[in-house]
Design a protein around this motif. Structure first.
Motif, PDB file in Angstrom:
ATOM      1  N   CYS A  44       0.498  -0.797  -0.278  1.00  0.00           N
ATOM      2  CA  CYS A  44      -0.330  -0.065   0.354  1.00  0.00           C
ATOM      3  C   CYS A  44       0.961   1.215   0.033  1.00  0.00           C
ATOM      4  N   ILE A  45       2.267   1.525   0.987  1.00  0.00           N
ATOM      5  CA  ILE A  45       2.866   2.253   0.288  1.00  0.00           C
ATOM      6  C   ILE A  45       3.641   2.401   0.145  1.00  0.00           C
ATOM      7  N   LEU A  46       4.283   1.694  -0.773  1.00  0.00           N
ATOM      8  CA  LEU A  46       4.693   1.557  -2.242  1.00  0.00           C
ATOM      9  C   LEU A  46       4.162   2.214  -3.669  1.00  0.00           C
ATOM     10  N   PHE A  49       3.903   5.729  -3.072  1.00  0.00           N
ATOM     11  CA  PHE A  49       4.221   6.547  -3.322  1.00  0.00           C
ATOM     12  C   PHE A  49       4.778   6.519  -5.052  1.00  0.00           C
ATOM     13  N   PHE A  50       4.222   6.399  -5.566  1.00  0.00           N
ATOM     14  CA  PHE A  50       3.805   5.681  -7.339  1.00  0.00           C
ATOM     15  C   PHE A  50       1.812   7.523  -7.775  1.00  0.00           C
ATOM     16  N   PHE A  51       1.573   7.494  -6.565  1.00  0.00           N
ATOM     17  CA  PHE A  51       0.290   8.674  -6.497  1.00  0.00           C
ATOM     18  C   PHE A  51       1.377   9.566  -6.524  1.00  0.00           C
ATOM     19  N   ALA A  52       1.663   9.653  -6.037  1.00  0.00           N
ATOM     20  CA  ALA A  52       2.824  11.148  -5.433  1.00  0.00           C
ATOM     21  C   ALA A  52       3.550  11.229  -6.184  1.00  0.00           C
ATOM     22  N   ALA A 128       9.106  -6.049   0.541  1.00  0.00           N
ATOM     23  CA  ALA A 128       8.035  -5.503  -0.102  1.00  0.00           C
ATOM     24  C   ALA A 128       7.637  -6.388  -0.935  1.00  0.00           C
ATOM     25  N   LEU A 129       7.540  -6.168  -2.695  1.00  0.00           N
ATOM     26  CA  LEU A 129       7.166  -7.175  -3.186  1.00  0.00           C
ATOM     27  C   LEU A 129       6.733  -8.572  -3.268  1.00  0.00           C
ATOM     28  N   SER A 130       7.261  -9.090  -2.042  1.00  0.00           N
ATOM     29  CA  SER A 130       7.087 -10.395  -2.498  1.00  0.00           C
ATOM     30  C   SER A 130       5.602 -10.587  -1.488  1.00  0.00           C
TER      31      SER A 130
END
Length: 170
Positions: A44-46, A49-52, A128-130
């Motif tokens: 969710c946090i990642l 970052f991309f929306f930001a 995180a991606l796992s």
């Protein structure tokens, strides 16, 4: 506005709208975290970052408002690339939610900040991606879709919108 098509939005207005949508999505995410007390998982946090990144780039594009077609195309493609990566993370998140909980590693309890601090950026990103059982938990739905599914829809729509804004003939 275009005299031939009064419904055609200018590049500046399209990019400002994209920025406003990203800001609203981030505002909603903060409300869910702090108002509804749902802690975000690392995926969710990642996605935030991309929306930001998309929002900031959209704001820069709106303020810059390049006159040339190439400048608009660069902004559109860059925002679409960010949307593609963010959408990939959201798709992974949705996929994790569709897996049986027993097939996922147990919750690590580590937030993204702690993982960055203790593992370093590359290993923290891989961890995180796992994903984990934290990421597979569905705490919120709207119209039958989970929050990661909605973020995937938003990434796709914002990416297409950025490409249309950047590559459209004017």
């Amino acid at each position: 506005m275009n005299a031939a098509n009064p419904f055609a939005w200018s590049f500046r207005l399209q990019m400002a709208f994209g920025f406003a949508v990203c800001a609203a999505l981030l505002g909603f995410a903060l409300y869910v975290e702090h108002g509804m007390f749902m802690l975000p998982c690392p995926l969710c946090i990642l996605q935030r970052f991309f929306f930001a990144g998309m929002g900031v780039l959209g704001l820069v594009a709106a303020l810059h408002n390049p006159r040339g077609r190439a400048g608009r195309a660069v902004y559109g493609v860059l925002i679409a690339l960010l949307a593609g990566v963010g959408g990939s993370i959201a798709a992974r998140h949705v996929w994790l939610q569709l897996q049986p909980p027993s097939g996922l590693p147990s919750c690590s309890g580590m937030g993204l900040g702690y993982m960055l601090e203790s593992l370093g950026p590359v290993d923290a990103l891989a961890q995180a991606l796992s994903g984990s059982a934290d990421c597979a938990k569905i705490d919120w739905t709207f119209l039958g879709l989970s929050m990661p599914a909605w973020t995937l829809v938003c990434f796709v729509l914002l990416g297409i919108g950025a490409l249309v804004a950047g590559l459209r003939r004017r």
